[in-house]
Structures are given as structure tokens and as C-alpha cells.
Design an enzyme around this catalytic site. Structure first.
Site, mmCIF file in Angstrom:
data_model
loop_
_atom_site.group_PDB
_atom_site.id
_atom_site.type_symbol
_atom_site.label_atom_id
_atom_site.label_comp_id
_atom_site.label_asym_id
_atom_site.label_seq_id
_atom_site.Cartn_x
_atom_site.Cartn_y
_atom_site.Cartn_z
ATOM 1 N N ASP A 24 -69.504 28.760 -47.428
ATOM 2 C CA ASP A 24 -68.878 27.566 -47.983
ATOM 3 C C ASP A 24 -67.424 27.945 -48.255
ATOM 4 O O ASP A 24 -67.141 28.702 -49.190
ATOM 5 C CB ASP A 24 -69.619 27.177 -49.278
ATOM 6 C CG ASP A 24 -68.910 26.053 -50.027
ATOM 7 O OD1 ASP A 24 -67.874 25.549 -49.524
ATOM 8 O OD2 ASP A 24 -69.389 25.698 -51.125
ATOM 9 N N GLY A 38 -63.604 22.184 -41.766
ATOM 10 C CA GLY A 38 -62.761 21.170 -42.394
ATOM 11 C C GLY A 38 -63.548 19.893 -42.619
ATOM 12 O O GLY A 38 -64.703 19.783 -42.196
ATOM 13 N N TYR A 92 -56.037 13.832 -45.685
ATOM 14 C CA TYR A 92 -56.425 14.841 -44.703
ATOM 15 C C TYR A 92 -55.189 15.559 -44.149
ATOM 16 O O TYR A 92 -55.166 16.784 -44.018
ATOM 17 C CB TYR A 92 -57.191 14.151 -43.563
ATOM 18 C CG TYR A 92 -57.696 15.080 -42.489
ATOM 19 C CD1 TYR A 92 -58.613 16.101 -42.780
ATOM 20 C CD2 TYR A 92 -57.279 14.936 -41.161
ATOM 21 C CE1 TYR A 92 -59.083 16.949 -41.789
ATOM 22 C CE2 TYR A 92 -57.752 15.775 -40.167
ATOM 23 C CZ TYR A 92 -58.654 16.783 -40.483
ATOM 24 O OH TYR A 92 -59.117 17.611 -39.503
ATOM 25 N N LYS A 137 -53.514 19.763 -44.178
ATOM 26 C CA LYS A 137 -53.396 20.325 -42.832
ATOM 27 C C LYS A 137 -51.944 20.761 -42.566
ATOM 28 O O LYS A 137 -51.709 21.775 -41.909
ATOM 29 C CB LYS A 137 -53.847 19.303 -41.788
ATOM 30 C CG LYS A 137 -55.365 19.145 -41.722
ATOM 31 C CD LYS A 137 -56.030 20.406 -41.169
ATOM 32 C CE LYS A 137 -57.494 20.161 -40.828
ATOM 33 N NZ LYS A 137 -58.141 21.364 -40.286
ATOM 34 N N ILE A 141 -66.410 21.219 -32.746
ATOM 35 C CA ILE A 141 -65.434 22.136 -32.152
ATOM 36 C C ILE A 141 -65.858 23.586 -32.412
ATOM 37 O O ILE A 141 -65.728 24.451 -31.544
ATOM 38 C CB ILE A 141 -64.024 21.868 -32.739
ATOM 39 C CG1 ILE A 141 -63.510 20.513 -32.251
ATOM 40 C CG2 ILE A 141 -63.050 22.980 -32.367
ATOM 41 C CD1 ILE A 141 -62.215 20.056 -32.909
ATOM 42 N N SER A 184 -54.977 19.870 -37.583
ATOM 43 C CA SER A 184 -55.005 18.589 -36.897
ATOM 44 C C SER A 184 -53.584 18.189 -36.517
ATOM 45 O O SER A 184 -52.607 18.690 -37.068
ATOM 46 C CB SER A 184 -55.605 17.563 -37.833
ATOM 47 O OG SER A 184 -55.246 16.283 -37.409
#
Ligand code: ZN
Length: 667
Positions: free
Chosen positions: A472, A501, A565, A569, A442, A552
């Protein structure tokens, strides 16, 4: 300066460009030799010609002048960059007493053999009025260094010993062409003409002769410059605690952005230089005198403005004071430019913008300013070259430019302004964008999408690489260094796509705290580090900005076994809202894209298989399992970031890019 002529190369050109004939082939060859020498010309400066004969459709032989066309750079010129103009009609113009610019351009175009060719050079008539087959024109640094002083004519007499005719400064165009022809007619044995405070013309019967006469003249000038008794430049007394580039540049970038009521500011891109030559120049005790004296050759002025903005040295820890001094410096620059316009405008010109194109900061260096990195680089290159010329003059005599009226006439000459082109700007021109995780997936699609809208895009990625800045996001230091590099490259930042991510899986009841913390480190704190650095720069600029977060759909609609995850987010979604809330008053917008099921390095084919299995569906059904029934791509997500960047009155919003998923609709 050494001649780079090579018989073998000349033969290669003649063979390669057989279809256009030997004359034009060799014209291309030596034009490139001249164009590739930075001490002779830069960025499309200078021009060359050859007089030759072509056959038209009816078989008639026509004498033509093939002369450099506007918009071509000699360094990589091709035969179409030297359009053919009928020679006899050009020569007949010499009888006229005067000729308007409009009539000249129209007449030149009317005599082109190819109706679609670019406009012939503004110096075409000068080439036409000289009898020689090959004519070469450059703005050679060494020749300028001899002529940009009050006794330039006398020095040139001594150095060139009558081999070159001397032409006092007259603005390019018809009048200069006539004057050069007259001076040549009085000394038909000369090898060329020195145009005082402008440049050098040499001519010859062969491409090699004209070219090597340029080299010989430049070499003679260089010897004189090296041989003279050199005065050392006195340095200004400067503080030794100069503020750093990353602190100063955003302040300047904010300053030179044109504020416009109710509209986005017209931003500028800044490129920075601090070579030893630049530092010697900006740290000189007499910078105010020689720095504001004017251009070293007239056609620089459309790129550099008549003079640079000169600011005092910024001291470490005293940035608020510097900001104030710089603001006053900018105001007086704008006023001085307005007064210059008023002094010289004869009533029919409209003022151009009054934004400086070159900013000098003693102790720190020089900034080129422009609508794009390319424009800013051109301004910086021309300024750096001028510094070399002025430095060389100043070792022997005070630098002297053309008169202010002559500078104005050149800056406001319609034929010069035409060189800049007036193409409409793209939607995100003048914007600097940083994309984290920009090297793949992306991120890479987003980099491409922003570039296609005209933005300058810095790629930040943990992988580093030839083009990318290593970043980083799990390290505060790394993020800070990366943004310092963005500032060094472009002067600041306006839009940040916080995209980096990594996916973590595991049933929440079983997952280790270490895994959860690791995920938070990149998927939440990573965004916070990036946003914090970006906001500091944006606030220093004072021209607003946009933060765009890749959250996400896990942030609003958790998937089974995807807690490690989804949780950070979800926190990042809240982070976006907090930035919108706390920094809306700074003009900084914060928005997020809520994308789902994009095939990338993060959602690999293996993971797709695992996710599909967790949901008990096939892989195809998993990827197209949305209301529209189609797979969503990285390009779709990239477009959403672009549209959010352009949505001037939208903040704290989530834009969903998932093909439609009612369960994941934010509420
Ligand atoms: Zn010129």
C-alpha cells in the site's frame, strides 16, 4: 527410503505410452520415481537406461540403448528424453584403450536413431557396457554420506556386504565406463556399483528390480548413518546482534556483480536460505574446513563452483565495517579461484568467471547466486543438499571430497559445461524489477513486458494475491515491508516502475482539502516512498539503477475538473527530476512516462464517458483524439518503460505515450 513402485501405476504407464512399447514406458515410470525423490537426484542429475529392440523403416530389428538425453530432468521425463542409440556399435567401443570426448560425442550422435534427438548422457557408455536391461544411476545423499570420507570403501564393504561393487573415483566418460565394466566382470553377481564420491548405479532385468535395488542400497546406507555413534557439531561463537537480511543482501549483490568498464555491470540474482539445517551448517565452528572441502558429487561443481565464499557474521549497526570485510573476502575468493585455475590448467582452457555461486554468512544463512532466480535456486538447492550430506558424514568422520585436480577436470570438462547451455541472454536478464500497482492495467502489462525481456519481476500491489507482494503505497511501513520482501526473494532491486495511482476528480475551486490531500498521499507521496526505499537498496548495491515514474499527461497539460489528480502528478514529475539530480552520481537514473487515455481500472469506461462529456466529444473521439488517431494501450506504455530502462544515458526525461498531443508536449 520406501519403494514407491505400484503395479497399478506401472500398468497405467504401459497403457499411456503404448506407442513406444512396454520397455520404454516402464523406463519412463521408474525414471520419474527416482527423479522425484530429492534425496536421490536434483535438477537433472543422474541418468537411466533400458536396452530394448526397435524396428526401423525397412522392418529390420535393431538392438538399442534408450538412455537419458542431456537437458532432460528425470522427474518429468518423457520418451523423447530417452533417445535410442544403436547398442552394438556402443559395445564395440569397449575394445578401445582410450577415446577422446569429441570422438565419443560424435560417435554417440552418429548412432542415434533419431537425428534430431538430444545428446545422449555423458555416462551412456557406462550403461552400454553393463549387460543388464535396466540401469539406474543416482547421486543418492545417503550413499554419498557413506563414501565422501577417507574410509568410504571400507564402510561400503560393511554396509552392502558384497551386494554392490566398489569403484574408486574416476571422472565420468570413457575411462569410468571401462573401469565399471571391468569391476562388474569380476563380480557378476552384484546388484549394482557404488562409485565412490560420486553416486550409485543399480541394475536389473526389470524396471522394478533395478529401481528397488536403488531403494534397498539407499535404505541400508540410511540405517548405517542413523545407527552410528553421532558426534555433535560444535558451534562457532557468534555475536547475538546479527544484521538483518534486507541490510546484508544488497551489499552482497553489489559485491558479486561483475563491474565492466564502460558497460553495465553483470548482475547476479540472489536467493536466500536459512532453514535449521542451513543454520547448523553455516554456524559450525569448523565451517572453514568442511565448507571449503569440495563438492559431494562431481557434477555439482558447474553449478556451485569448487567452494563457496564464506564471510564473517555481520553485526547490526556495523554495516560499513561488514561491507569492507565482505569486499576483502570477495577479492580473496577471486584470487583463490585464479590460483586454482593456474594450478590445474594444462594450457588449453580459458578461465570461467570467478564469481561465487554460493555465499555462506554465519549467523544469517546461505545465498545461491545466479544469472536468474532459476539458476540461483539450482545453486542453492544443490548447496543445501550438500550441506545435508556433509552434515551426515561429519557426525561420524571428516568429510572428504575428490581431489582438487579432479574437481577442476570436472568443472572445465567441455561436456559438463555444455549442460549449462550458451544461449544469448535477453536484454534485461540479471535485472530485478519491482512494479507497483503491478496486478492490473498498465502495471500488469509492464510486468509482462519486463519478463519478456528476461528480467525477474516482483509484482507489488495493494490487492496482494498469490503472486503479488502486498504493498500500500500510502503507508511507509507497507512500502518498506514490500521492498524487504523483494530483497529476500532476489537479493536487491535494479529497476522500479512506480506506477500505483488513483484518479480523483473535482473542480479545483470546489474540491475539499481532504480529497486533495488523499490524492497527494497516493499520487505524490506514494511515489516518494517507493523511490526512497528503492534508492536505499540501489545505493547499498552500488551498481546504479533506474526509477521510472508513471506521470499522467495531467502533469503537463491539465484537464478540466481533473486538478485533484493532475496537481500531485505535476509534483511527481518534479520529484522525478529531483531524483535524477540528486542521485545521478550514484548511477541512478530517473525518468517518467507521460501517458494519456489508457483504458484501465484507473480510467474506467464510466470515467471515459465523463471525461468525453467534459470535453464535449464522443467517447470514440475522446480515446482516439490524438495526432495519430489511434487508441493508446497499456502495452504501449509498458514498452515505453522497458525502453527507458534500457536507455543507459538518459535521465530526467519524460517519454510521451499518447498518440501525439501538441498541447501536452512538455516544454
Ligand atoms: Zn553421475
Amino acid at each position: 527410503m520406501d519403494s514407491r513402485w505400484s503395479d497399478a501405476d506401472a500398468r497405467d504407464y504401459v497403457a499411456q505410452y503404448q506407442s513406444v512399447g512396454e520397455d520404454l514406458a516402464l523406463r519412463v515410470y521408474t525414471s520419474r520415481l527416482l527423479g522425484r525423490e530429492r534425496a536421490l537426484v536434483l535438477h537433472g542429475g543422474g541418468n537411466t537406461s533400458v536396452k530394448t529392440r526397435v524396428t526401423d523403416l525397412l522392418g529390420d530389428k535393431i538392438d538399442v540403448l534408450c538412455v537419458k538425453g542431456s537437458g532432460w530432468d528425470m522427474a518429468d521425463i518423457e520418451p523423447p528424453g530417452l533417445p535410442a542409440v544403436r547398442l552394438d556399435p556402443l559395445r564395440r567401443l569397449e575394445k578401445l584403450d582410450r577415446l577422446s570426448d569429441e570422438d565419443m560425442v560424435n560417435y554417440l550422435r552418429g548412432n542415434l536413431l533419431d537425428a534430431a534427438a538430444p545428446n545422449p548422457s555423458v555416462e551412456t557408455l557406462l550403461h552400454a557396457f553393463l549387460p543388464h536391461k535396466f540401469v539406474d544411476h543416482t547421486h543418492a545423499d545417503a550413499v554419498l554420506a557413506l563414501t565422501d570420507r577417507h574410509d568410504g570403501a571400507k564402510i561400503c564393504e560393511e554396509v552392502f556386504e558384497g551386494r554392490l561393487g566398489l569403484v574408486p573415483y574416476v571422472m565420468p566418460g570413457f575411462a569410468l565406463a571401462k573401469l565399471c565394466a571391468e569391476i562388474y566382470a569380476k563380480n557378476p553377481d552384484v546388484e549394482g556399483l557404488v562409485l565412490l564420491k560420486h553416486g550409485l548405479f543399480t541394475f536389473g532385468e526389470t524396471a522394478r528390480e533395478a529401481y528397488e535395488r536403488t531403494i534397498r542400497a539407499v535404505t541400508a546406507a540410511e540405517r548405517r548413518l542413523a545407527g552410528g555413534r553421532a558426534k555433535k557439531r560444535a558451534l562457532a561463537a557468534l555475536p547475538n546482534d546479527i544484521a538483518q537480511l534486507h541490510e546484508v543482501a544488497p551489499v552482497l549483490r553489489g559485491l558479486v556483480a561483475e563491474k565492466r568498464d564502460g558497460a553495465e555491470p553483470r548482475r547476479q540474482v540472489l536467493v536466500f536460505r536459512n532453514s535449521p539445517a542451513v543454520m547448523g551448517y553455516v554456524n559450525g565452528a569448523e565451517l572453514e574446513r568442511y565448507g571449503r572441502a569440495g563438492p559431494t558429487t562431481p557434477d555439482h561443481v558447474i553449478r556451485t563452483k569448487p567452494w563457496p565464499m564464506i564471510l564473517p557474521a555481520p553485526r547490526e549497526g556495523e554495516l560499513p565495517a561488514f561491507r569492507e570485510v565482505a569486499r576483502r573476502g570477495f577479492t580473496s575468493y577471486v584470487e583463490a579461484y585464479g590460483a586454482y585455475f593456474a594450478r590445474h590448467n594444462k594450457g588449453d582452457k580459458k578461465p570461467l568467471d570467478s564469481i561465487p555461486r554460493v555465499v555462506l554468512v554465519p549467523g544469517l544463512g546461505m545465498f545461491g547466486v545466479g544469472a536468474s532466480a532459476k539458476d540461483a535456486t539450482i545453486a542453492a538447492d544443490l548447496a543445501e543438499t550438500a550441506m545435508g550430506v556433509i552434515g551426515a558424514v561429519e557426525t561420524q568422520a571428516p568429510f572428504e571430497s575428490i581431489t582438487e585436480q579432479d574437481i577442476f577436470d570436472m568443472e572445465y570438462w567441455s561436456l559438463e559445461q555444455a549442460k549449462l547451455g550458451k544461449a544469448a541472454e535477453k536484454r534485461l536478464a540479471r535485472h530485478v524489477v519491482a512494479v507497483t500497482g503491478g496486478a492490473s492495467g498498465i502495471g500488469a502489462a509492464t510486468v509482462k513486458a519486463f519478463r519478456s525481456e528476461g528480467a525477474e519481476v516482483a509484482v507489488l500491489d495493494i490487492a496482494g494475491g498469490a503472486e503479488a507482494i502486498r504493498c500500500d503505497v500510502t503507508s511507509s511501513e507497507s512500502v518498506r515491508d514490500a521492498f524487504r520482501q523483494v530483497v529476500a526473494r532476489y537479493g536487491g532491486v535494479d529497476i522500479v516502475v512506480s506506477n500505483a495511482g488513483r484518479a480523483f476528480q473535482g473542480r479545483i475551486g470546489d474540491v475539499s482539502e481532504a480529497v486533495l490531500r488523499e490524492s497527494f498521499e497516493i499520487n505524490f507521496y506514494g511515489h516518494q516512498r517507493v523511490a526512497q526505499e528503492a534508492v536505499a537498496i540501489m545505493r547499498a548495491q552500488g551498481t546504479g539503477g533506474a526509477l521510472l515514474f508513471n506521470v499522467s499527461k495531467q502533469a503537463v497539460n491539465p484537464g478540466p475538473d481533473f486538478g485533484p489528480y493532475g496537481l500531485p502528478k505535476a509534483a511527481t514529475l518534479a520529484l522525478m527530476r529531483q531524483y535524477a539530480l540528486d542521485h545521478g552520481a550514484d548511477g541512478i537514473r530517473a525518468n517518467a512516462v507521460n501517458a494519456d487515455r489508457i483504458r484501465t481500472g484507473l480510467l474506467t469506461n464510466d470515467m471515459i464517458a465523463a471525461r468525453a462529456k467534459a470535453r464535449g466529444v464522443s467517447e470514440v473521439d475522446y480515446m482516439t483524439g490524438n495526432l495519430l488517431g489511434r487508441e493508446v494501450t497499456a502495452e504501449d506504455v509498458a514498452r515505453a518503460f522497458v525502453e527507458l530502462a534500457l536507455a543507459r544515458t538518459t535521465t530526467a526525461a519524460v517519454l510521451t505515450v499518447d498518440g501525439g498531443n501538441i498541447a501536452a508536449a512538455p516544454r
